[in-house]
Design an enzyme around this catalytic site. Structure first.
Site, mmCIF file in Angstrom:
data_model
loop_
_atom_site.group_PDB
_atom_site.id
_atom_site.type_symbol
_atom_site.label_atom_id
_atom_site.label_comp_id
_atom_site.label_asym_id
_atom_site.label_seq_id
_atom_site.Cartn_x
_atom_site.Cartn_y
_atom_site.Cartn_z
ATOM 1 N N LYS A 149 0.955 -1.173 0.035
ATOM 2 C CA LYS A 149 -0.081 0.030 0.015
ATOM 3 C C LYS A 149 1.018 1.119 -0.219
ATOM 4 O O LYS A 149 0.688 2.121 -0.846
ATOM 5 C CB LYS A 149 -0.878 0.029 1.274
ATOM 6 N N ARG B 256 -9.833 0.763 8.928
ATOM 7 C CA ARG B 256 -9.392 -0.706 9.162
ATOM 8 C C ARG B 256 -10.424 -1.347 10.037
ATOM 9 O O ARG B 256 -9.901 -2.495 10.172
ATOM 10 C CB ARG B 256 -7.891 -0.312 10.429
ATOM 11 N N ARG C 42 11.553 -5.762 4.781
ATOM 12 C CA ARG C 42 11.295 -4.458 4.800
ATOM 13 C C ARG C 42 12.035 -3.597 5.651
ATOM 14 O O ARG C 42 12.537 -3.907 6.755
ATOM 15 C CB ARG C 42 9.982 -4.174 5.158
ATOM 16 N N ARG D 229 11.217 -1.798 11.238
ATOM 17 C CA ARG D 229 10.272 -1.353 11.970
ATOM 18 C C ARG D 229 10.117 -2.330 13.384
ATOM 19 O O ARG D 229 10.366 -3.503 13.161
ATOM 20 C CB ARG D 229 9.000 -1.287 11.171
ATOM 21 N N ARG E 295 -0.870 -9.071 13.326
ATOM 22 C CA ARG E 295 -1.326 -7.962 12.467
ATOM 23 C C ARG E 295 -2.080 -8.658 11.476
ATOM 24 O O ARG E 295 -3.254 -8.175 10.989
ATOM 25 C CB ARG E 295 -0.124 -7.312 11.856
#
Ligand code: ADP
Ligand code: ADP
Ligand code: ZN
Length: 224
Positions: free
Chosen positions: A19, A94, A133, A166, A177
């Site tokens: 996203k 969300r 990531r 992160r 998540r």
């Protein structure tokens, strides 16, 4: 600009579906701001604000920050002048309650939702993506160690700053998540499907392929 007088988009998809990566590209092509509640919250954390301290513990567990907090952040952001011709929402709404809040905010501001783009990626690929990531702590640009590495393998191409991982991209938190995505966020697809707003994109393609598919679905930013 485009065939749209205004273009209010939601990018919907599991964590790691791309996203943020796509929103940055689309924001430049369509000249509308990228609004990410995750980025806004991480900014609060970095600045050490009261809200940031409250949100940090929740985010580190992979849970959702209370609806009232993100709702008020989104209200203030969408009310800004640069959002008048549209916005790319990434990470909001969300859950069903947040979708209701967003409807209220858009109605209040006299705006409409043009499209909800679902970026479809399976859970296995998600885990691969989030594990690799890395992001720039200065400008927020997102990389991947294998799929989208910085030129020198470790620092931001734009800033030269060392990339960081992160705190919530750890395997146990990723699993939480993903669970919450399927439980709370995925039901939004059906809700927006009923309004005829959904476009589903194969998110397993390379970055450029995903961008191309989204532009095909939306219409070229150069047409009309
Ligand atoms: P992802 O890369 O998983 O899509 P985000 O950057 O969108 O993650 O969000 C990171 C974290 O910030 C979430 O796990 C959640 O704790 C919090 N967060 C972001 N957006 C929202 C939201 N709309 N409602 C509640 N919490 C949110
Ligand atoms: P989200 O905002 O949905 O959490 P990101 O845009 O941060 O997702 O992407 C998650 C990770 O996957 C990043 O490391 C990014 O570089 C990488 N990535 C994004 N899109 C693709 C793609 N189409 N193919 C391979 N890797 C991708
Ligand atoms: Zn940078």
């Amino acid at each position: 600009m485009s065939i749209y007088r205004s273009l209010n988009l939601i990018l919907l998809g599991p964590p790691g579906s791309g996203k943020g990566t796509q929103a940055k590209v689309l924001s430049e092509k369509y000249h509308i701001p990228h609004v990410s509640t995750g980025d806004m919250l991480r900014d609060e954390v970095r600045r050490g604000t009261g809200l940031g301290r409250q949100a940090k513990a929740i985010m580190d567990r992979g849970e959702l920050v209370p609806d009232e907090i993100v709702g008020s952040m989104i209200l203030h952001r969408l009310d800004k002048e640069d959002c008048a011709r549209g916005v790319i929402l990434d990470g909001y709404p969300r859950n069903v309650a947040q979708a209701g809040v967003l409807d209220g905010i858009l109605a209040e501001l006299g705006r409409t939702l043009e499209r909800v783009i679902v970026i479809d990626v399976d859970d296995e690929e998600i885990v691969r993506r989030l594990g690799g990531r890395r992001s720039c702590p200065k400008c927020g640009r997102v990389y991947h160690l294998v799929f989208n590495p910085p030129r020198d393998g470790k620092t931001c191409d734009d800033c030269g700053v060392a990339l960081v991982q992160r705190d919530d991209d750890r395997e146990d938190v990723i699993r939480e998540r993903l669970r919450l995505y399927h439980q709370k966020t995925a039901p939004l697809i059906e809700l927006y499907e009923k309004r005829g707003l959904i476009v589903t994109i194969d998110g397993s393609q390379p970055v450029e392929g995903v961008t191309g598919s989204i532009i095909d679905a939306l219409g070229s930013p150069l047409s009309a």
